[in-house]
Design a protein around this motif. Sequence first.
Motif, PDB file in Angstrom:
ATOM      1  N   PRO A   1       0.817  -1.220   0.000  1.00 51.20           N
ATOM      2  CA  PRO A   1       0.000   0.000   0.000  1.00 51.20           C
ATOM      3  C   PRO A   1       0.845   1.263   0.000  1.00 51.20           C
ATOM      4  CG  PRO A   1       0.005  -0.987   2.186  1.00 51.20           C
ATOM      5  CD  PRO A   1       0.703  -1.953   1.280  1.00 51.20           C
ATOM      6  N   SER A   2       0.399   2.259  -0.749  1.00 51.70           N
ATOM      7  CA  SER A   2       1.075   3.553  -0.810  1.00 51.70           C
ATOM      8  C   SER A   2       0.019   4.650  -0.835  1.00 51.70           C
ATOM      9  CB  SER A   2       1.954   3.648  -2.062  1.00 51.70           C
ATOM     10  OG  SER A   2       2.595   4.909  -2.146  1.00 51.70           O
ATOM     11  N   LEU A   3       0.061   5.546   0.142  1.00 47.71           N
ATOM     12  CA  LEU A   3      -0.938   6.592   0.285  1.00 47.71           C
ATOM     13  C   LEU A   3      -0.865   7.621  -0.841  1.00 47.71           C
ATOM     14  CD1 LEU A   3      -0.517   7.097   4.121  1.00 47.71           C
ATOM     15  CD2 LEU A   3      -2.661   6.420   3.015  1.00 47.71           C
ATOM     16  N   THR A   4      -2.001   8.199  -1.174  1.00 50.12           N
ATOM     17  CA  THR A   4      -2.064   9.275  -2.158  1.00 50.12           C
ATOM     18  C   THR A   4      -1.544  10.567  -1.537  1.00 50.12           C
ATOM     19  OG1 THR A   4      -4.021   8.235  -3.117  1.00 50.12           O
ATOM     20  CG2 THR A   4      -3.600  10.537  -3.714  1.00 50.12           C
ATOM     21  N   SER A   5      -0.672  11.252  -2.244  1.00 50.67           N
ATOM     22  CA  SER A   5       0.016  12.419  -1.704  1.00 50.67           C
ATOM     23  C   SER A   5      -0.952  13.546  -1.340  1.00 50.67           C
ATOM     24  CB  SER A   5       1.035  12.940  -2.710  1.00 50.67           C
ATOM     25  OG  SER A   5       1.691  14.098  -2.217  1.00 50.67           O
ATOM     26  N   SER A   6      -0.584  14.280  -0.292  1.00 48.98           N
ATOM     27  CA  SER A   6      -1.342  15.465   0.118  1.00 48.98           C
ATOM     28  C   SER A   6      -0.914  16.720  -0.622  1.00 48.98           C
ATOM     29  CB  SER A   6      -1.167  15.702   1.622  1.00 48.98           C
ATOM     30  OG  SER A   6      -1.680  14.636   2.374  1.00 48.98           O
ATOM     31  N   TYR A   7       0.147  16.652  -1.413  1.00 45.21           N
ATOM     32  CA  TYR A   7       0.657  17.875  -2.029  1.00 45.21           C
ATOM     33  C   TYR A   7       1.223  17.675  -3.427  1.00 45.21           C
ATOM     34  CZ  TYR A   7       5.525  16.521  -1.873  1.00 45.21           C
ATOM     35  OH  TYR A   7       6.704  15.890  -2.115  1.00 45.21           O
ATOM     36  N   ALA A   8       1.778  16.487  -3.743  1.00 46.98           N
ATOM     37  CA  ALA A   8       2.631  16.323  -4.926  1.00 46.98           C
ATOM     38  C   ALA A   8       1.827  15.893  -6.139  1.00 46.98           C
ATOM     39  CB  ALA A   8       3.723  15.295  -4.644  1.00 46.98           C
ATOM     40  N   GLY A   9       2.105  16.552  -7.258  1.00 50.42           N
ATOM     41  CA  GLY A   9       1.506  16.180  -8.519  1.00 50.42           C
ATOM     42  C   GLY A   9       0.194  16.894  -8.786  1.00 50.42           C
ATOM     43  N   SER A  10      -0.229  16.814 -10.038  1.00 50.68           N
ATOM     44  CA  SER A  10      -1.493  17.426 -10.424  1.00 50.68           C
ATOM     45  C   SER A  10      -2.647  16.677  -9.767  1.00 50.68           C
ATOM     46  CB  SER A  10      -1.649  17.388 -11.944  1.00 50.68           C
ATOM     47  OG  SER A  10      -1.520  16.041 -12.415  1.00 50.68           O
ATOM     48  N   ILE A  11      -3.713  17.406  -9.474  1.00 49.57           N
ATOM     49  CA  ILE A  11      -4.924  16.789  -8.911  1.00 49.57           C
ATOM     50  C   ILE A  11      -5.710  16.226 -10.083  1.00 49.57           C
ATOM     51  CG2 ILE A  11      -7.030  17.171  -7.582  1.00 49.57           C
ATOM     52  CD1 ILE A  11      -5.570  19.521  -6.204  1.00 49.57           C
ATOM     53  N   ASP A  12      -5.579  14.918 -10.317  1.00 40.25           N
ATOM     54  CA  ASP A  12      -6.206  14.297 -11.487  1.00 40.25           C
ATOM     55  C   ASP A  12      -7.600  13.766 -11.191  1.00 40.25           C
ATOM     56  OD1 ASP A  12      -3.881  14.893 -12.779  1.00 40.25           O
ATOM     57  OD2 ASP A  12      -3.233  12.829 -13.090  1.00 40.25           O
ATOM     58  N   SER A  13      -7.822  13.243  -9.987  1.00 36.56           N
ATOM     59  CA  SER A  13      -9.123  12.690  -9.634  1.00 36.56           C
ATOM     60  C   SER A  13      -9.398  12.993  -8.171  1.00 36.56           C
ATOM     61  CB  SER A  13      -9.153  11.180  -9.873  1.00 36.56           C
ATOM     62  OG  SER A  13     -10.407  10.628  -9.518  1.00 36.56           O
ATOM     63  N   ILE A  14     -10.605  13.466  -7.882  1.00 39.23           N
ATOM     64  CA  ILE A  14     -10.930  13.952  -6.547  1.00 39.23           C
ATOM     65  C   ILE A  14     -12.372  13.568  -6.205  1.00 39.23           C
ATOM     66  CG2 ILE A  14     -11.686  16.226  -7.372  1.00 39.23           C
ATOM     67  CD1 ILE A  14     -10.240  17.450  -4.916  1.00 39.23           C
ATOM     68  N   LEU A  15     -12.608  13.259  -4.948  1.00 37.14           N
ATOM     69  CA  LEU A  15     -13.920  12.828  -4.463  1.00 37.14           C
ATOM     70  C   LEU A  15     -14.563  13.928  -3.631  1.00 37.14           C
ATOM     71  CD1 LEU A  15     -16.055  10.599  -3.581  1.00 37.14           C
ATOM     72  CD2 LEU A  15     -14.460  10.037  -1.737  1.00 37.14           C
ATOM     73  N   PHE A  16     -15.857  14.167  -3.868  1.00 33.01           N
ATOM     74  CA  PHE A  16     -16.660  15.040  -3.021  1.00 33.01           C
ATOM     75  C   PHE A  16     -17.883  14.273  -2.539  1.00 33.01           C
ATOM     76  CE2 PHE A  16     -14.573  18.224  -5.804  1.00 33.01           C
ATOM     77  CZ  PHE A  16     -13.998  19.024  -4.816  1.00 33.01           C
ATOM     78  N   ALA A  17     -18.455  14.727  -1.425  1.00 30.92           N
ATOM     79  CA  ALA A  17     -19.693  14.150  -0.897  1.00 30.92           C
ATOM     80  C   ALA A  17     -20.666  15.287  -0.611  1.00 30.92           C
ATOM     81  CB  ALA A  17     -19.418  13.349   0.376  1.00 30.92           C
ATOM     82  N   PHE A  18     -21.814  15.268  -1.259  1.00 33.15           N
ATOM     83  CA  PHE A  18     -22.805  16.333  -1.122  1.00 33.15           C
ATOM     84  C   PHE A  18     -24.104  15.756  -0.544  1.00 33.15           C
ATOM     85  CE2 PHE A  18     -20.418  18.043  -4.977  1.00 33.15           C
ATOM     86  CZ  PHE A  18     -19.605  18.863  -4.209  1.00 33.15           C
ATOM     87  N   PRO A  19     -24.319  15.948   0.765  1.00 36.39           N
ATOM     88  CA  PRO A  19     -25.538  15.441   1.405  1.00 36.39           C
ATOM     89  C   PRO A  19     -26.715  16.374   1.174  1.00 36.39           C
ATOM     90  CG  PRO A  19     -24.129  16.491   3.019  1.00 36.39           C
ATOM     91  CD  PRO A  19     -23.400  16.579   1.703  1.00 36.39           C
ATOM     92  N   ARG A  20     -27.847  16.048   1.781  1.00 34.75           N
ATOM     93  CA  ARG A  20     -29.065  16.836   1.561  1.00 34.75           C
ATOM     94  C   ARG A  20     -28.871  18.309   1.889  1.00 34.75           C
ATOM     95  NH1 ARG A  20     -31.073  12.725   4.591  1.00 34.75           N
ATOM     96  NH2 ARG A  20     -31.479  14.155   6.325  1.00 34.75           N
ATOM     97  N   TYR A  21     -28.095  18.597   2.961  1.00 36.56           N
ATOM     98  CA  TYR A  21     -27.976  19.989   3.384  1.00 36.56           C
ATOM     99  C   TYR A  21     -26.976  20.786   2.551  1.00 36.56           C
ATOM    100  CZ  TYR A  21     -23.871  18.161   5.942  1.00 36.56           C
ATOM    101  OH  TYR A  21     -22.688  17.558   6.287  1.00 36.56           O
ATOM    102  N   ALA A  22     -26.420  20.190   1.503  1.00 35.60           N
ATOM    103  CA  ALA A  22     -25.335  20.829   0.747  1.00 35.60           C
ATOM    104  C   ALA A  22     -25.771  22.040  -0.050  1.00 35.60           C
ATOM    105  CB  ALA A  22     -24.680  19.817  -0.194  1.00 35.60           C
ATOM    106  N   THR A  23     -27.058  22.246  -0.223  1.00 38.69           N
ATOM    107  CA  THR A  23     -27.502  23.347  -1.075  1.00 38.69           C
ATOM    108  C   THR A  23     -27.742  24.643  -0.311  1.00 38.69           C
ATOM    109  OG1 THR A  23     -29.773  22.544  -0.855  1.00 38.69           O
ATOM    110  CG2 THR A  23     -28.528  21.818  -2.784  1.00 38.69           C
ATOM    111  N   GLY A  24     -27.435  24.681   0.989  1.00 38.48           N
ATOM    112  CA  GLY A  24     -27.494  25.945   1.704  1.00 38.48           C
ATOM    113  C   GLY A  24     -26.590  26.969   1.043  1.00 38.48           C
ATOM    114  N   ALA A  25     -26.956  28.237   1.118  1.00 42.88           N
ATOM    115  CA  ALA A  25     -26.268  29.281   0.349  1.00 42.88           C
ATOM    116  C   ALA A  25     -24.778  29.328   0.636  1.00 42.88           C
ATOM    117  CB  ALA A  25     -26.914  30.637   0.623  1.00 42.88           C
ATOM    118  N   ALA A  26     -24.405  29.393   1.913  1.00 41.46           N
ATOM    119  CA  ALA A  26     -22.988  29.532   2.250  1.00 41.46           C
ATOM    120  C   ALA A  26     -22.208  28.285   1.894  1.00 41.46           C
ATOM    121  CB  ALA A  26     -22.833  29.853   3.740  1.00 41.46           C
TER     122      ALA A  26
END
Length: 468
Positions: free
Chosen positions: A50-75
């Motif tokens: 196993p080798s962890l994905t870097s926190s800083y090095a290289g271009s950001i090629d693939s990224i995960l987000f999680a948007f729950p029900r409350y995600a549409t609040g304005a701020a």
Amino acid sequence: MPSAHLLRTLMPDVPLHKRTERDVFPDAAAELRVRSTSLLRRKAAGLVSPSLTSSYAGSIDSILFAFPRYATGAALGAGYQSVIAALRHGTKFVVVHAASLRPEIDAWFTAAGHPIGNVTFVELPDYVNFTDWAEDGYVSLADTSNGVGFLMEPWEFPRSGDTLIAEAVQSVTGIKTGQAPLIFQGGNCLIGDDFWLLGKDYFADSVRLAGERGGPVSVPQGTAPDAFVAQLFSEFVDTNRRMIIVGTNKPIPLRSFYGTREGSRYFLDIASDGAGTFQPIFHIDMLITLVGMGAGAFEVFVGSPALADSLLGRSSPFALGDVYETIAEQLRAEGFTVHRNPLVHQPTEGRRFTVDELRDLAQQPGNEDLGAAVDELRAAGASTAVTARSWHHITWNNCLVENSSTAGRHVYMPTYGGGRAELKSIDDEMKRLWTNLNFTVHPLADFNAFAERQGVVHCIKKYLRRGQ
């Protein structure tokens, strides 16, 4: 840290979905049932290296987000959209989302110029109570023997429905899941070149887990518990990088509550909300930022409440400035070049109580740690109104860093001056600090609404794959 029930009694307007929250079991039997179920969930990851994905090095090629029900609040919506818009075209996204939000989320990506074809959608029913803190429920890694990506989950992760995210991602992508007999959260891990940082709180929790009767593993006879846990982290999380444990040698002597007098006003300070046992903040991604190799040494930022107080002309109690200094010195001793940056410890006022009302609360079962603060208030002369006051961290360390030989050096930085005018000077100072290190700064939206929930921009994503 005070119980969630007591915190909301004292601070009824405290935001929901805080990063520090965990599920509260109604009784010991219920907790045992959940933990027994966890034993049955154990998965053999089949990892070789196993080798962890870097926190800083290289271009950001693939990224995960999680948007729950409350995600549409304005701020909150403005914050998510600012990150999506700032990331370069060609970035691939994996988006876990509440089913009903799909049309709105589609609009976020198309408005930013990202083709919907670059987004893999992972739909969860609206009744699943997951959060937007996509960083924490797992670590992202790859097996270097075959390049297969994994989301490695800890043994326990008691935060609502977030434990369902990794399996949901696996169901629609080529990413696999695994479960380690260890305690960790992604936000307490930062991954460098030949090293990775782990906040001491979860290393200590993992040692405790290994020593529990009936737990998932047993420490082999003749092996020190610390050495055994380090071996498990190497086996399940990262084989080749050196693990550096970040934190104090002894638990931080911080109570949950203090009775404080400031001039003619009296406060019941909720001092420990957001603090860790061996860390000034519960996750190191809130106070440390990895920058990359400098002139002969790896460079990092470490937050400083003292610098923020100096810029703002104030003094913050309970900011634990000496602990930040200890961590900065610890990293220097490990050979890092340490840059210091402002980090704000921000108060929020809640309900007003009489001293007698607080005394009555302190006498209720489970609230015993409130009693010492009530005694302090009486000794200071409080006789009537006392204002509850909680503290949260406003941090610029919690940003996205892209130090790439092909895409350049970029930092995607939260800002706060739009919601709190006095913080504009620190927004400007942080831009200056990053620019001096030859980074292009991409200012994001105002993130005060996130910081009030004890998390910022690094917390709402997961790096899945990085390039050169």
